[in-house]
Write a protein that holds these residues in place. Sequence first.
Motif, short mmCIF file in Angstrom:
data_model
loop_
_atom_site.label_atom_id
_atom_site.label_comp_id
_atom_site.label_asym_id
_atom_site.label_seq_id
_atom_site.Cartn_x
_atom_site.Cartn_y
_atom_site.Cartn_z
N GLU A 1 1.61 -1.08 -8.64
CA GLU A 1 2.46 0.10 -8.64
C GLU A 1 2.03 1.01 -9.78
OE1 GLU A 1 6.53 -1.27 -6.54
OE2 GLU A 1 6.59 -1.22 -8.73
N SER B 1 -2.61 -1.84 -0.33
CA SER B 1 -1.17 -2.08 -0.50
C SER B 1 -0.66 -1.71 -1.89
CB SER B 1 -0.83 -3.55 -0.18
OG SER B 1 -1.16 -3.86 1.16
N ASN B 2 -1.20 -0.65 -2.47
CA ASN B 2 -0.69 -0.11 -3.73
C ASN B 2 0.26 1.05 -3.45
OD1 ASN B 2 -2.67 -1.59 -5.69
ND2 ASN B 2 -3.98 -0.70 -4.11
N VAL B 3 1.17 1.33 -4.40
CA VAL B 3 2.10 2.44 -4.29
C VAL B 3 1.94 3.32 -5.53
CG1 VAL B 3 4.49 3.18 -4.03
CG2 VAL B 3 3.73 1.05 -2.98
N TRP C 1 3.50 7.00 -7.21
CA TRP C 1 4.51 8.03 -7.04
C TRP C 1 4.70 8.82 -8.32
CZ3 TRP C 1 5.60 3.01 -8.04
CH2 TRP C 1 6.58 2.72 -9.00
N ASN D 1 -2.08 1.85 1.53
CA ASN D 1 -1.57 2.39 0.28
C ASN D 1 -0.58 3.53 0.56
OD1 ASN D 1 -3.48 0.92 -1.65
ND2 ASN D 1 -4.91 1.93 -0.26
N VAL D 2 0.26 3.85 -0.44
CA VAL D 2 1.25 4.92 -0.33
C VAL D 2 1.12 5.84 -1.54
CG1 VAL D 2 3.70 5.49 -0.21
CG2 VAL D 2 2.85 3.46 0.97
N ASN E 1 -3.10 4.37 5.49
CA ASN E 1 -2.46 4.85 4.26
C ASN E 1 -1.35 5.85 4.62
OD1 ASN E 1 -4.40 3.62 2.21
ND2 ASN E 1 -5.79 4.74 3.56
N VAL F 1 9.13 2.67 2.43
CA VAL F 1 8.33 2.43 1.23
C VAL F 1 9.18 1.66 0.23
CG1 VAL F 1 6.98 3.47 -0.63
CG2 VAL F 1 7.12 4.60 1.61
N TYR G 1 9.28 0.47 -3.68
CA TYR G 1 8.63 0.69 -4.97
C TYR G 1 9.60 0.35 -6.10
CZ TYR G 1 10.92 5.32 -4.61
OH TYR G 1 11.81 6.34 -4.46
N THR H 1 13.78 2.24 -2.38
CA THR H 1 13.12 2.44 -1.09
C THR H 1 13.18 3.92 -0.72
OG1 THR H 1 15.17 2.00 0.14
CG2 THR H 1 13.68 0.14 -0.23
#
Length: 628
Positions: free
Chosen positions: A359, A388-390, A392, A437-438, A475, A605, A607, A616
């Motif tokens: 993250e 699979s990383n986030v 923001w 990923n997001v 993604n 999502v 996080y 979420t």
Amino acid sequence: MMKAAFVALTSRGRLGMSFVVLFVLCAQGCSGGSKSGNNVCEGVTCSGHGVCAVADGEAVCACDPGYHPEGLSCIEDGTNGPCFEVDCSGHGTCVESEGTATCDCEAGFHAEGLSCVEDGTSVCDGVDCSGHGTCRVVDGAAQCDCEDGYHVVDAVFCEADVPENEYLEPVEIPNFDPNDPTHCIIPDDVPWSADTLNSEICEHFYVRPGTYPGKPVITRSGSEDARRTISPYDGSTLHPGKLADEDRTKIALRFEDASWWVVSRMSSNQALYMEWGNRGTIEIWRGSNNIIIDSMYFGPGGQAVAIRRNCHDNTVQRCFMDGVNPAMLTSDLSFIQLEDSIEEGQVARTLNTKIILNEFHNFKALRLQCHWPEQIGYKDFSGTIVDSNVVWFDGDVLCDADGTPNPNGDFAFAETGFGGVKSAAEDPNNPVIYSNNVLMGARQLYPNAPSTLSSPASGFTVTYFNSNNIIYRRNVVIDCPGGIALTSNHGGVEVRNGLVEDNIFYGCGFNHYSGSAHNARCTSMRMQATSGTIFRHNVVKDPITNWATVGYNRSDSYFGENTVINMDDPIVDDGPDLPGLSPEDTNIYLRSSEGDAEFPYDYVVHYYKYTNAPQTSVVPHVLRTPQQ
């Protein structure tokens, strides 16, 4: 007739001399102490190996030779009974009945398992199970029952389930064994130093919470069958993102020609984190391979992990990288950097790096870095997996057009986005892969930002220079000016053999700069100056200004079969494509109701999952099938 029990208590006087005091206790049948008006010895059998007596109005057991008291039980010497170390919270007495311990609590307290809790309170008071479960009392302790999608951690926390990930490296750190000479506690047994970490004797290092100075250089390797490990000695299994700052174990490290290590559940030494010359809290350098950086917490700073100079098969997984320090805002950095300094004509390789389930908050996540094309260097990142990383961004990094901090501003005073790719894979059979990923909430850099920074689009990533053989798949990009771009803006160097498919772009493609100079860059997808590159099967929902920019591509590239919801405008033509690229628009355009029918499922999502406040966000109607 009164029976007397004589209990001998041995003590030690101030001068160290032993002496024996004999207390005469009223045995069962004496009058005297009572509880609730009854004989306090009533029903107390002392397990059949002693006699109940009254001392200071309370029942005690005077045990037969060869037995010792535990609560109101007599247990054979050399063994522990069910009341062993049960103190009933200091407000009652442990009683054994048919091999089971229970608490007989004093007035004003009631039993919850093996605790005596004040009437009107519970051990579950204040335990909210992270907002995702219900607390109940088990054996006198609080225990969370977590809702679906969450699991219990350290009894009183509910942590979001993390889907099994095929790329995760297993982490096996042995429990500390004081009788194993390869297990060493820092600083109790050995100091925090390079000499310690390169010890021939110690192999597993258990570090007490605190801040440790310096950046030791590790040069000794473990092996595939026996990794060397560094982990906290704190009695917890929690991710350090869930701990108070004073409970974290803060370090910095440099690996140099050292392989087969695991660093798990540590935190960053903030002072060293801020030093540009140290190039990050963790340096993996000069031939260091097969190192796992697992479940670390990196506080506000700059570069967290730097991997450079021919290092292979290294993994950064399940880390939480939190925020950017204002002192680093003018530095062209990212949390994780794969890079090298190479001379003309050289090829430097950093192969098979994995960046998994991390993250990243309020700073660029990752850069794959090489020299500019005119410097004729080449960096090969074949086999890099980013999955699979986030990432923001929120108010802490936002500002107005003049750079004034504003949590609701339209700009950012640091570079945002997932991070640039300036070189990818030399081996077409071992491509660079970004998957699952997001990215949420990136913003354009404010117009008068320092010249060291340049980020007018701020999207998922811009892939350029020598970036060949790269895949972007599944993604999700939410509320960002830009999305995924494969392009070249230096010397006509093409991007070759790229694949962009099955990605989701929601609410992207806006430009807050005055005029339209950046409109072509602020778009969900951009394909320019490519060959052998494909953009297909992507979903673009609610784009703001533009949804795609295409131009100057060779005939073996393809852009089509993407679904666009709520925008009828065609692709932005940013220059002529070379002859042979299909002129037909094969993309699918839907209105909102049609899109909702075609894509009935939401994307959720998760996080902040490595903290005590998981969150979420929901992207509505962008999936054809339920989210896995």
